[in-house]
Design an enzyme around this catalytic site. Structure first.
Site, PDB file in Angstrom:
ATOM      1  N   SER A  11       0.831  -1.204   0.000  1.00  7.31           N
ATOM      2  CA  SER A  11       0.000   0.000   0.000  1.00  7.31           C
ATOM      3  C   SER A  11       0.868   1.257   0.000  1.00  7.31           C
ATOM      4  O   SER A  11       1.651   1.472  -0.908  1.00  7.31           O
ATOM      5  CB  SER A  11      -0.959  -0.041   1.186  1.00  7.31           C
ATOM      6  OG  SER A  11      -1.906   1.000   1.113  1.00  7.31           O
TER       7      SER A  11
ATOM      8  N   ASP B  72      -2.645   6.317  -3.814  1.00  5.77           N
ATOM      9  CA  ASP B  72      -1.465   5.661  -3.266  1.00  5.77           C
ATOM     10  C   ASP B  72      -1.004   4.549  -4.216  1.00  5.77           C
ATOM     11  O   ASP B  72      -1.665   4.286  -5.227  1.00  5.77           O
ATOM     12  CB  ASP B  72      -1.737   5.153  -1.846  1.00  5.77           C
ATOM     13  CG  ASP B  72      -2.668   3.961  -1.790  1.00  5.77           C
ATOM     14  OD1 ASP B  72      -3.407   3.727  -2.766  1.00  5.77           O
ATOM     15  OD2 ASP B  72      -2.677   3.255  -0.769  1.00  5.77           O
TER      16      ASP B  72
ATOM     17  N   ASP C 257      -1.029   1.300  -4.573  1.00  5.18           N
ATOM     18  CA  ASP C 257      -1.917   0.240  -5.046  1.00  5.18           C
ATOM     19  C   ASP C 257      -3.330   0.745  -5.320  1.00  5.18           C
ATOM     20  O   ASP C 257      -4.231  -0.040  -5.592  1.00  5.18           O
ATOM     21  CB  ASP C 257      -1.944  -0.936  -4.066  1.00  5.18           C
ATOM     22  CG  ASP C 257      -2.621  -0.618  -2.752  1.00  5.18           C
ATOM     23  OD1 ASP C 257      -2.421   0.508  -2.241  1.00  5.18           O
ATOM     24  OD2 ASP C 257      -3.338  -1.485  -2.217  1.00  5.18           O
TER      25      ASP C 257
ATOM     26  N   ASP D 144      -5.839   2.056  -3.641  1.00  8.44           N
ATOM     27  CA  ASP D 144      -7.038   1.865  -2.841  1.00  8.44           C
ATOM     28  C   ASP D 144      -7.352   3.102  -1.995  1.00  8.44           C
ATOM     29  O   ASP D 144      -8.459   3.219  -1.460  1.00  8.44           O
ATOM     30  CB  ASP D 144      -6.958   0.602  -1.975  1.00  8.44           C
ATOM     31  CG  ASP D 144      -5.820   0.613  -0.960  1.00  8.44           C
ATOM     32  OD1 ASP D 144      -5.002   1.553  -0.985  1.00  8.44           O
ATOM     33  OD2 ASP D 144      -5.753  -0.329  -0.150  1.00  8.44           O
TER      34      ASP D 144
END
Length: 571
Positions: A146, A305, A307, A309
């Site tokens: 993340s 961010d 990834d 999400d």
């Protein structure tokens, strides 16, 4: 075995990966470094396993990944051979070793006869969640850390609904992982053999197209977008991560023509070289976006961010300067916009938020006549409720969000979705731009209508064995002696999510909290103010959450400072 014995077994393993062997040879005489690497295995938290790359059972490497993948295989076999035939889909982000870890997952699953679908290149977490549902797989894996620093990577597991594993399933998965005695000797297949036997299938644009088609469904005001297509200036940055392709294609299919890309950050860079932290929660991540925004006179800046999400948004404040909205503020604005522009709000509509998310969302939901539901921190709990609603038809999901910049508009994906959220945030900005308003103007209207809700988060990094002990000590101390006064605020209710008990301080009455057990303590103060303590599930951090409400901004600011001072002085 103790940590020294485990470390010795790694050094003695003649087939140990050479890169990891070199690292161990360099630190083998440093007891502190070796102990940190071997004192315990990486644990599943609110977001799977996550850790620093390197050698050891407490590090992310091919052996800890194989152990997680083996646990997943055993977990799927627990549900029978027919279930595992549906296979597993794997996606990965721009971090070091991500694609390698994706292939290692397929190599382990192949030994168990489980087919793996792997994306040919990096993809966002929400698309992985969508792909599970689209392909009908038994599970999904996202290789990502993340928004953590570059030295981290991680492994998130999703169930057949596209959501992260809820507690019961996570417990079973953890049981299977923990039952594996030696991560070094886990059997794997060669990639070539996997491909020849049809146990590894590469996937790419077909899934992208299906996701983008679903993305069209969240639009509420196509006419407004059409009118603002050339008027709304948008700046977008994926912060060197995975969102570049889907976000730009999504905005294009919506009809926005003035989309300006932060070119330096469109590059998938595992070092995240232009930011101190690739986290849209951190305002420094917007430095390049603000620079471009000032150049093109942008109305909205959006950052995802690595990834994709989490979404951060900045807009011009009353002084004409770009300011980043908090996750609580953006979530309340999107909720209000969605409900205000939904033609027929279902009578059983439900908004879902976490226990550390602002109460402003509840006030907005009540204004439109829909219910609110609190769940534990972690978007998997929101996903779990969405699936429950679909199975029982008791409620209609309207919106879900958490204070840490995670939002979900439509449930075709089942994790927080920054791609969806970017589309909605830009549509909302177009709606207010047509009225001559910024997002901060719209936020001020919400405050005037519902009260000034202000929140803050204070995180303290506590790494290693000593850090874990200090976190445990702090939680015990506050459980035994919670702070009961802060200025003009007094504690009224103590909620201990470990014991599952809610205590009313006025009369000592207790009742059950109908949520899973979690290491969280929340104290509700007078006048809709509160504070909460929670160890992070993904990082070595202690988190202190604060929420206040005031009739004026000045009153809210004063209460927030009083509450923070009272709590942090008792650390």
């Amino acid at each position: 075995m103790n940590w020294k014995q485990i470390a010795e077994s790694w050094l003695a393993f003649d087939q140990l990966d050479e890169e990891l062997r070199t690292e161990l040879e360099q630190i083998k005489h440093d007891d502190q470094a070796m102990q940190d690497a071997f004192y315990e295995p990486l644990k599943f938290g609110t977001g799977g396993i996550r850790g620093v790359l390197g050698a050891g059972i407490n590090r992310m490497n091919i052996y800890t990944v194989r152990k997680a993948a083996k646990g997943l295989a055993l977990y799927l076999e627990r549900y029978g051979s027919d279930f595992k035939k549906h296979g597993v889909v794997v996606a990965y982000d721009s971090r070091y070793k991500s694609k390698e870890f994706a292939i290692e997952t397929a190599r382990v699953l192949g030994v168990h006869g489980i087919k793996t679908y792997v994306f040919t290149s990096l993809r966002p977490t929400p698309e992985l969640s969508f792909a599970v549902r689209h392909l009908g797989t038994a599970a999904g894996v996202m290789i990502t850390a993340s928004h953590n620093p570059p030295e981290y990577n991680g492994y998130k597991v999703y169930n057949e609904t596209g959501g992260q594993l809820p507690p019961e399933q996570a417990d079973l998965m953890i049981e299977k992982v923990n039952g594996i005695e030696n991560e070094l000797t886990i059997e794997v297949m060669d990639q070539e053999a996997l491909e020849e036997q049809g146990l590894l299938q590469w996937i790419d644009e077909d899934v992208d197209k299906a996701y983008l088609s679903e993305l069209k469904s969240i639009t509420l005001n196509a006419d407004v977008i059409s009118k603002q297509a050339d008027e709304l200036n948008i700046v977008f940055t994926p912060l060197h991560g995975t969102a570049g392709k889907l976000v730009t294609q999504g905005l294009k299919q919506l009809g926005f023509n003035q989309v300006h890309l932060v070119e330096e950050q469109m590059i998938a860079d595992p070092e995240f070289s232009t930011v101190e932290s690739p986290n849209p929660e951190e305002h420094q991540a917007f430095e390049y976006a603000i620079g471009l925004g000032e150049k093109v006179d942008a109305d909205i800046l959006v950052a995802t961010d690595p990834d994709a999400d989490r979404l951060g948004v900045a807009a011009k404040n009353a002084a004409g300067n770009y300011q980043v909205l908090s996750g609580n503020q953006l979530g309340a604005l999107m909720l209000d916009y969605i409900l205000a522009n939904t033609k027929e709000i279902p009578s059983n509509g439900m908004m879902i938020k976490t226990i550390v998310t602002s109460e402003l969302g509840r006030a907005v939901a009540e204004h439109y006549g829909i219910q609110s539901m609190d769940v534990l921190t972690g978007f998997k709990f929101i996903s779990e409720k969405i699936e429950e609603f679909q199975q029982t038809s008791t409620h209609t999901f309207m919106f879900g969000y958490e204070e840490s910049y995670g939002y979900l508009i439509n449930d075709f994906s089942r994790d927080k979705d920054a791609v969806q959220s970017t589309m909605m945030a830009c549509e909302m900005a177009a709606f207010y731009n047509e009225k001559g308003m910024t997002l901060f103007d719209a936020l001020e209207t919400l405050y005037e209508q519902h009260g000034y809700y202000i929140e803050d988060l204070h995180s303290v990094k506590m790494e290693g064995i000593d850090g874990a002990k200090e976190i445990a000590r702090l939680m015990d101390r506050f459980r035994e002696n919670p702070v009961n006064t802060a200025g003009d605020l007094n504690a009224e209710i103590v909620e201990d999510y470990t014991t599952g008990r809610r205590t009313y301080l006025a009369d000592g009455r207790e009742e059950e909290i109908e949520l899973p057990s979690a290491n969280v303590l929340k104290v509700k103060m007078s006048d809709d103010c509160w504070y909460c303590l929670r160890p992070s599930g993904t990082e070595p951090k202690m988190k202190f959450y604060f929420g206040v409400k005031g009739e004026t901004r000045e009153e809210a600011d004063r209460r927030l400072e009083q509450l923070k001072k009272a709590i942090l002085e008792n650390m």
